[in-house]
Design an enzyme around this catalytic site. Structure first.
Site, PDB file in Angstrom:
ATOM      1  N   HIS A  44       0.855  -1.188   0.000  1.00  0.00           N
ATOM      2  CA  HIS A  44       0.000   0.000   0.000  1.00  0.00           C
ATOM      3  C   HIS A  44       0.891   1.238   0.000  1.00  0.00           C
ATOM      4  CE1 HIS A  44       0.551  -0.324   4.379  1.00  0.00           C
ATOM      5  NE2 HIS A  44       0.176  -1.567   4.234  1.00  0.00           N
ATOM      6  N   GLY A 344       3.845   2.488  10.552  1.00  0.00           N
ATOM      7  CA  GLY A 344       2.485   3.036  10.592  1.00  0.00           C
ATOM      8  C   GLY A 344       2.010   3.434  11.977  1.00  0.00           C
ATOM      9  N   ARG A 460      -0.116  13.909   5.732  1.00  0.00           N
ATOM     10  CA  ARG A 460      -0.671  15.159   6.258  1.00  0.00           C
ATOM     11  C   ARG A 460      -0.483  16.333   5.300  1.00  0.00           C
ATOM     12  NH1 ARG A 460      -2.370  11.922   9.016  1.00  0.00           N
ATOM     13  NH2 ARG A 460      -4.105  12.719   7.813  1.00  0.00           N
ATOM     14  N   ARG A 560      -4.262  18.040  17.562  1.00  0.00           N
ATOM     15  CA  ARG A 560      -3.151  17.478  16.767  1.00  0.00           C
ATOM     16  C   ARG A 560      -2.487  18.660  16.080  1.00  0.00           C
ATOM     17  NH1 ARG A 560      -3.753  15.316  11.598  1.00  0.00           N
ATOM     18  NH2 ARG A 560      -5.983  15.097  11.890  1.00  0.00           N
ATOM     19  N   SER A 592      -6.616  18.512   5.123  1.00  0.00           N
ATOM     20  CA  SER A 592      -6.064  18.202   3.801  1.00  0.00           C
ATOM     21  C   SER A 592      -7.028  18.615   2.691  1.00  0.00           C
ATOM     22  CB  SER A 592      -5.756  16.712   3.717  1.00  0.00           C
ATOM     23  OG  SER A 592      -6.898  15.967   4.065  1.00  0.00           O
TER      24      SER A 592
END
Ligand SMILES: [Fe+2]
Length: 647
Positions: A44, A344, A460, A560, A592
């Site tokens: 992926h 991850g 991000r 965040r 985003s």
């Protein structure tokens, strides 16, 4: 780092890095211009990275070009972009380096099937044809793809193809671009070849492996199992589980410890495979798991209940505990002051925040593309430092990621040419006028699409391809979730904050340029809940006002955070400065630039399309300024919500 022709199987590695193994080239002169192409692909998040003389020239994920989220195919577009950025042809590359070792992965697959046989025959029969046709012959496959991509190449002129181990690529992506001369390194993911967690110590230009936890015991796969069970997509919906967790209670923590996870005081662990299906089946969990948590997995897109929130909170709490314990262990083993993270699990920014606040390390650096895309960077770095043994230069306090702005960029003339072609009304402004008008519109509550400079590498958006809003607005979270992003209402938004103002808003005493740290909001900014509000749980908490920047304050008063730095993105920094001058607020909502299921936009054309399909008010493409109410609707675009598979 070695060639794939070396014998596989050194699962628990030692310090004898095979720098002088058969077929390796001797060290080259130090200051020659040397280009190395790193590739991650076929699982992926395919990606490519070009390293020149140890500096990252370009890096990008294939999904941004192909417009297929998490695209795992051979990264043709990303490779082409990287080579174009470096203005080189493929035959002048010194190496092409792939981010994992297919033979070792195949060995793990076979051993797993043998260990569980005859269970798992269905998934075995499904997996084998792909392996036997392509993946086992990866070197040939890569060469074939490259020759297809560059038909002018002759077979004999292809550069050598090297293979780095999966966790070695993660570790290299975490340590080599970090601002540290010496650091402990922790890699945590689902699985690579065998390792699911690995510890390293990095010093100068070398990485020494310390230990690893092998498959099937995996923190990443435990989290993914709960992602699957709570009805989200594995390898994609983990962020949603993390965002959902603060709505829940840690009701199932003890159940998980009692039945699923044997966690040792040093953070190492074993999973009880009786509850999981990923070794043998096509799902993550099995019927025994369902019985333990009183029911089947939630159907994707069905309403969320308190149960999913409690499950999310429970697995999140456990993940943080494992991360903390592991970090303390590697601190004790290495005596290092700094820690680097990749894999991850390092995208779990809540866990990262706790490691920084409650762990023993002074400083923490996380590879911004911590998932498998970042393996392309690590693979290239590993060849540079470990095969060719080049020294590593650490700039004091600065990492080598250039703010993660490593993708394509578009000059004003290119933007104007595109807008002219589609006859879109726009105004080109000088930078000061553009910043001033953008800050005004944001202060009036308008939602602004912002394409500026190079596209970010990693998951991000950091002010290169972002949608921006006013965090003071109580309505902004629901407007952005439901009318702009078309995504679930519970999902929080993240703040961008001027670096030197971060501590005015958040309990954060560190830079967080890559939005990979979660920290609490300062007490003085919180609106404390009434007794009735405190009694609320779950989604009912969503509409309780929480602070003077409610759009970026999660239900547990966390955020965040992206700290914005003048040197890496001067125009975005200027915008925040101007917004602060006008409003007194040094924070913007930054999400985003995409809708749900869509990869982040890359080109002005992608951005314009996304702008027109949503209720964004303003679009800024470099210095061109567009208002939605002046645009003509897109023609023949009625079915676009079917274009992107829901994530
Ligand atoms: Fe990985």
């Amino acid at each position: 780092m070695n060639f794939d022709s070396l014998p596989p199987g050194n699962v628990i590695r030692n310090n004898s890095s095979p720098k002088s193994g058969p077929g390796l080239r001797p060290p080259v002169a130090r200051y020659m211009a040397i280009d190395i192409l790193g590739i991650s692909a076929f699982y992926h998040d395919s990606a490519a990275c070009l390293l020149r003389n140890g500096e990252i020239v370009a890096a990008a994920q294939e999904e941004r070009f192909s417009r297929k989220k998490h695209d795992a195919r051979f990264p043709s577009h990303a490779i082409r972009f990287c080579l174009r950025s470096g203005e080189i042809s493929p035959e002048s590359l010194r190496y092409i380096v792939f981010y994992d070792k297919p033979l070792l992965k195949f060995e793990r697959l076979l051993e797993t099937y043998i260990a569980f046989a005859p269970k798992g025959i269905r998934s075995y029969l499904m997996a084998m044809p792909v392996w036997l046709k392509d993946k086992l012959m990866l070197k040939k496959l890569l060469q074939k793809e490259l020759l297809g991509l560059f038909p002018e190449l002759r077979k004999g002129s292809l550069p050598p193809v090297l293979f780095s181990e999966h966790h070695e690529s993660h570790a290299a992506s975490a340590f080599y671009p970090s601002p540290f001369e010496r650091a402990a390194v922790l890699c945590m993911d689902g699985v690579g070849e065998w390792a699911t967690t690995s510890a390293w110590v990095g010093e100068g230009n070398s990485l020494t492996p310390l230990w690893e936890i092998p498959f099937p015991h995996s923190l990443g796969l435990l989290y993914s199992a709960f992602t699957y069970y709570t009805g989200f997509k594995v390898n994609s919906g983990e962020y949603k589980v993390m965002g959902l967790a603060p709505y829940g209670r840690p009701k199932y923590v003890q159940t998980i410890y009692d039945h699923l996870l044997d966690l040792k005081p040093d953070g190492t662990f074993r999973l009880n495979m009786g509850y999981f299906n990923y070794c043998t089946g096509l799902t993550m969990t099995n019927g025994k798991f369902d019985r333990l948590f009183d029911g089947p997995p939630r159907k994707p897109e069905s309403p969320l209940t308190q149960r999913e929130m409690d499950l999310a909170r429970s697995v999140q709490d456990i993940t943080e505990e494992v991360m903390l314990r592991l970090s303390r262990t590697v601190h004790g083993e290495t005596g290092a002051r700094n820690l680097c993270l990749a894999g991850g699990v390092a995208l779990n920014c809540v866990g990262n925040g706790r490691v920084l606040r409650e762990g023993d390390f002074e400083k923490l650096w996380i590879q911004p593309a911590a998932g498998d895309a970042g393996g392309a960077i690590g693979a290239a770095y590993a060849a540079w430092h470990e095969v060719d043994e080049h020294p590593r230069v650490v700039r004091c306090g600065q990492d080598s990621m250039r703010g993660a702005y490593l993708g394509p960029e578009f000059c004003d003339d290119e933007v104007e040419r595109f807008l002219g072609e589609i006859s879109a009304p726009y105004e080109r402004l000088d930078e000061d006028a553009l910043i001033s008008r953008a800050a005004n519109e944001l202060a009036c509550g308008k939602v602004v699409g912002w394409l500026c400079g190079r596209m970010e590498f990693g998951p991000r958006a950091l002010g290169g391809r972002s949608i921006l809003g006013d965090p003071r607005s109580p309505k902004m979270q629901s407007v952005m979730n439901l009318k702009i992003k078309y995504r679930e209402s519970f999902r929080p938004f993240a703040p961008s904050v001027l670096r030197d103002k971060a501590s005015d808003y958040f309990e954060l005493d560190a830079d967080s340029p890559y939005m990979l740290l979660v920290a609490p909001l300062r007490h003085g900014r919180r609106i404390e809940m009434s007794a009735e509000e405190q009694a609320l749980w779950g989604i009912n908490l969503l509409n309780v006002p929480r602070s003077d920047i409610p759009a970026v304050t999660h239900v547990d008063y966390s955020a965040r955070i992206q700290t914005v730095h003048e040197d890496t993105n001067p125009r975005y920094y200027k915008l925040l400065k101007e917004f602060e001058r006008k409003t007194g607020c040094a924070v913007l909502v930054n999400t985003s630039f995409n809708v749900r299921g869509e990869p982040i936009v890359c080109t002005p054309e992608d951005a314009y399309r996304c702008f027109m399909r949503t209720e964004m008010d303003v679009l800024i493409l470099e210095t061109c300024f567009l208002y939605k109410n002046q645009q003509k609707p897109l023609s023949s675009d009625s079915d676009w919500k079917k274009e992107f598979e829901l994530d």
